[in-house]
Motif scaffolding. Sequence first.
Motif, PDB file in Angstrom:
ATOM      1  N   ALA A 117       0.835  -1.206   0.000  1.00  0.00           N
ATOM      2  CA  ALA A 117       0.000   0.000   0.000  1.00  0.00           C
ATOM      3  C   ALA A 117       0.866   1.250   0.000  1.00  0.00           C
ATOM      4  N   ARG A 118       1.976   1.206   0.726  1.00  0.00           N
ATOM      5  CA  ARG A 118       2.897   2.360   0.756  1.00  0.00           C
ATOM      6  C   ARG A 118       3.456   2.643  -0.627  1.00  0.00           C
ATOM      7  N   GLN A 119       3.884   1.612  -1.336  1.00  0.00           N
ATOM      8  CA  GLN A 119       4.477   1.811  -2.656  1.00  0.00           C
ATOM      9  C   GLN A 119       3.436   2.329  -3.648  1.00  0.00           C
ATOM     10  N   VAL A 120       2.220   1.831  -3.567  1.00  0.00           N
ATOM     11  CA  VAL A 120       1.157   2.312  -4.448  1.00  0.00           C
ATOM     12  C   VAL A 120       0.885   3.791  -4.174  1.00  0.00           C
ATOM     13  N   ALA A 121       0.841   4.175  -2.890  1.00  0.00           N
ATOM     14  CA  ALA A 121       0.600   5.583  -2.539  1.00  0.00           C
ATOM     15  C   ALA A 121       1.700   6.481  -3.081  1.00  0.00           C
ATOM     16  N   VAL A 122       2.947   6.034  -2.961  1.00  0.00           N
ATOM     17  CA  VAL A 122       4.085   6.822  -3.459  1.00  0.00           C
ATOM     18  C   VAL A 122       3.992   6.965  -4.972  1.00  0.00           C
ATOM     19  N   ASP A 123       3.754   5.861  -5.669  1.00  0.00           N
ATOM     20  CA  ASP A 123       3.672   5.909  -7.138  1.00  0.00           C
ATOM     21  C   ASP A 123       2.501   6.780  -7.597  1.00  0.00           C
ATOM     22  N   TRP A 124       1.365   6.667  -6.921  1.00  0.00           N
ATOM     23  CA  TRP A 124       0.178   7.425  -7.293  1.00  0.00           C
ATOM     24  C   TRP A 124       0.415   8.926  -7.102  1.00  0.00           C
ATOM     25  N   PHE A 177       4.241   9.478   0.304  1.00  0.00           N
ATOM     26  CA  PHE A 177       3.344   8.524   0.947  1.00  0.00           C
ATOM     27  C   PHE A 177       2.147   9.244   1.570  1.00  0.00           C
ATOM     28  N   PHE A 178       2.405  10.310   2.341  1.00  0.00           N
ATOM     29  CA  PHE A 178       1.294  11.021   2.980  1.00  0.00           C
ATOM     30  C   PHE A 178       0.415  11.722   1.951  1.00  0.00           C
ATOM     31  N   ALA A 179       1.024  12.215   0.878  1.00  0.00           N
ATOM     32  CA  ALA A 179       0.213  12.794  -0.191  1.00  0.00           C
ATOM     33  C   ALA A 179      -0.626  11.722  -0.871  1.00  0.00           C
ATOM     34  N   GLY A 180      -0.070  10.522  -0.978  1.00  0.00           N
ATOM     35  CA  GLY A 180      -0.756   9.439  -1.671  1.00  0.00           C
ATOM     36  C   GLY A 180      -1.873   8.790  -0.889  1.00  0.00           C
ATOM     37  N   ILE A 181      -1.917   8.969   0.433  1.00  0.00           N
ATOM     38  CA  ILE A 181      -2.997   8.344   1.207  1.00  0.00           C
ATOM     39  C   ILE A 181      -4.156   9.317   1.439  1.00  0.00           C
ATOM     40  N   GLY A 182      -4.082  10.522   0.814  1.00  0.00           N
ATOM     41  CA  GLY A 182      -5.244  11.392   0.841  1.00  0.00           C
ATOM     42  C   GLY A 182      -5.067  12.733   1.518  1.00  0.00           C
ATOM     43  N   PHE A 183      -3.823  13.103   1.882  1.00  0.00           N
ATOM     44  CA  PHE A 183      -3.578  14.412   2.474  1.00  0.00           C
ATOM     45  C   PHE A 183      -3.071  15.384   1.418  1.00  0.00           C
ATOM     46  N   GLN A 184      -3.486  16.643   1.528  1.00  0.00           N
ATOM     47  CA  GLN A 184      -2.825  17.701   0.773  1.00  0.00           C
ATOM     48  C   GLN A 184      -1.583  18.090   1.575  1.00  0.00           C
ATOM     49  N   LEU A 185      -0.418  17.823   1.042  1.00  0.00           N
ATOM     50  CA  LEU A 185       0.825  18.043   1.764  1.00  0.00           C
ATOM     51  C   LEU A 185       1.578  19.226   1.170  1.00  0.00           C
ATOM     52  N   ALA A 219      -4.461   0.788 -14.014  1.00  0.00           N
ATOM     53  CA  ALA A 219      -4.103  -0.245 -13.037  1.00  0.00           C
ATOM     54  C   ALA A 219      -3.720   0.383 -11.696  1.00  0.00           C
ATOM     55  N   LEU A 220      -2.950   1.478 -11.756  1.00  0.00           N
ATOM     56  CA  LEU A 220      -2.526   2.139 -10.521  1.00  0.00           C
ATOM     57  C   LEU A 220      -3.727   2.749  -9.796  1.00  0.00           C
ATOM     58  N   ARG A 221      -4.650   3.332 -10.552  1.00  0.00           N
ATOM     59  CA  ARG A 221      -5.842   3.920  -9.925  1.00  0.00           C
ATOM     60  C   ARG A 221      -6.689   2.850  -9.225  1.00  0.00           C
ATOM     61  N   LEU A 222      -6.817   1.691  -9.855  1.00  0.00           N
ATOM     62  CA  LEU A 222      -7.607   0.618  -9.250  1.00  0.00           C
ATOM     63  C   LEU A 222      -6.945   0.088  -7.981  1.00  0.00           C
ATOM     64  N   ARG A 223      -5.645  -0.080  -8.013  1.00  0.00           N
ATOM     65  CA  ARG A 223      -4.941  -0.547  -6.815  1.00  0.00           C
ATOM     66  C   ARG A 223      -5.042   0.488  -5.701  1.00  0.00           C
ATOM     67  N   HIS A 224      -4.920   1.774  -6.090  1.00  0.00           N
ATOM     68  CA  HIS A 224      -5.020   2.832  -5.090  1.00  0.00           C
ATOM     69  C   HIS A 224      -6.414   2.838  -4.466  1.00  0.00           C
TER      70      HIS A 224
END
Length: 623
Positions: free
Chosen positions: A322-329, A388-396, A347-352
């Motif tokens: 999940a961390r790697q997907v968030a970073v890539d996204w 990672f924090f940007a990828g899990i839904g925060f505006q950073l 594919a990345l959007r679906l995994r995210h």
Amino acid sequence: MREFTMPAPAGPPATGGLADSLYDTAERSPGLVQLTRRANRSRCATGGDARCATGGDGWQDVTAADFRDEVLAVAKGLLTRGVRYGDRVALMSRTRYEWTLFDYALWSIGAISVPVYPTAAAEQVRWILAETQAVACLVEDEDHAMTVGAVCDALPDLTGIWQLDRDCVAAIVEDGRGVPDSLVHRQRLGVTADTVATVVYTSGTTGRPKGCLITHGALAAAADSQLDGWGDAIRDTGGHQPCTVLLLPLAHVYGRMVQIASVRGGFRLGHVAELSTDALLPALAALRPTFLLVVPYVLDKVFQQTRRAAEEAGRGELLEQARQVAVDWAAAREQRAFGRGPGPGTALRLRHLAYERTVYQRLRAVFGGRTRLLMCGGSTLDRELGLFFAGIGFQLYEGYGLTETSAAVTGNPPGRSKVGTVGRPVPGTTVAIADDGEVWVRGPGVFGGYLNHPRCTAESLVEDWFGTGDLGSLDEDGYLTITGRKKDVIVTSSGKNLAPAALEVRVESHPLVSQCLVVGDDRPYVAALITLDPAALAHWLKRRGRGQADPWTVLTDEDLHAEIQRAVAAANTAVSRAESIRAFRLLPREFGMEQGLMTPSLKLRRAAIVEYYATDIEELYAP
């Protein structure tokens, strides 16, 4: 000299003092909730607990009118106790409601607040109070009172020590009951934008701290620049009043800026006295902030604790995926924002989306469930951690500033954030890079000079420019990247120059590593002193079926050395061989303030560490 300027905000510059906005808001919107305080603290000074609406979980809301009345009551008591226009009063406490109360009471009568870290040693307290000629000192508890009392014989100007946990607020208010409000207002109306508001001392990483003279106008301009650049993003809360929890020390200019911007912006502000999990998590759950201003240390600790919990529950592999997907996204979205890529693929959007439901929502809930915006500064943030924090839904939004600039001078703008940079200049500010790579700043937030240090002032302030002492670069979009401190540059015996900060951050990104200090001045190669995170080490040992062992025994463990060697090797991939770490030494404990190896703002004192560990460093270079 390469430079980049952001236009000043529309409208006239701020006039008058910082306290004016408080009184204006109370007149315009008396019922607006301005602060939320601990219910078990001393009663509202002007009328008891009945004047403060009781919130959940032991917190009370304080309206703009109630806060104004409290500030006014304390200000009248200060006048009765002999505090006059231009006097300096020290504040030595952890982050709490009463600090904000006294700040605004002092500013209401034209007095100057002098923040002192609650962890300061007696000699540091003596130096600050003597140099500022403080007439009084507000302390939190008996320990602080004893620290000040131990040096008060050397402080002829000090006439009072006021202790919060002995209900000094109520006593001061009682002293001022016969003073007319008009006397405070006459003092307040005499405050101008050029009046000194506070004397904030630098962190002292390279020597004795110096007091920065910061005016009401500089602090107001810096706060208004934040509100002008990021106010819309902060206020976009889905109908909730913007709310934040102040978890930074108010002795640091970053914490003071959060306080001032919240009051000027009409946000709800709560205080947390310490960064421990036991103190922070209940406050986040109770207040449910919509935005937070943090330092990288907080984000790193949250993630590392999450990683350990996941591994103990047998979900470590899931979290890593999940961390790697968030970073890539997040990286793909960043590229799209600057027209350099199509954004996340299907594919990345679906995994995210899948991890959003199973992982990311739970991680956001740690911050109270309503937080969407994180503003980060104070030190270098690892790019992958930021993504990672940007990828899990925060505006950073990362930013950069110093005590001398009244906090932030740059920040990543909404919708166009480049993680790993500290953004573009805030409105009204110019940032330039000198020929030697030093970052220079010009703008309304720049301080007026160092107290009693005219030579240092003359060296740092050249016409309207302030030389920060930091090294950096500006890219084609005007985004600043900080690469280190000029005074920290290492020159090896072969003449190779190295700014160690970026390399240290990469080593510290490993879960086991707490701190890394790169050395190598006049040496044949670069080496490092590394400390380990105690909680992470205990977790590492537990996963291998081993109990807690003596630190000296653990440090000789071959598997542990191999693990840290992998962290060092990964960090070395980002630099040339001449700049890479060739040897390292694991230390049995973290660098701490008690040994004089860290500043209260958690910055390493390099010279002190090199001296303290001189024997270990010599052994790193032994044949």
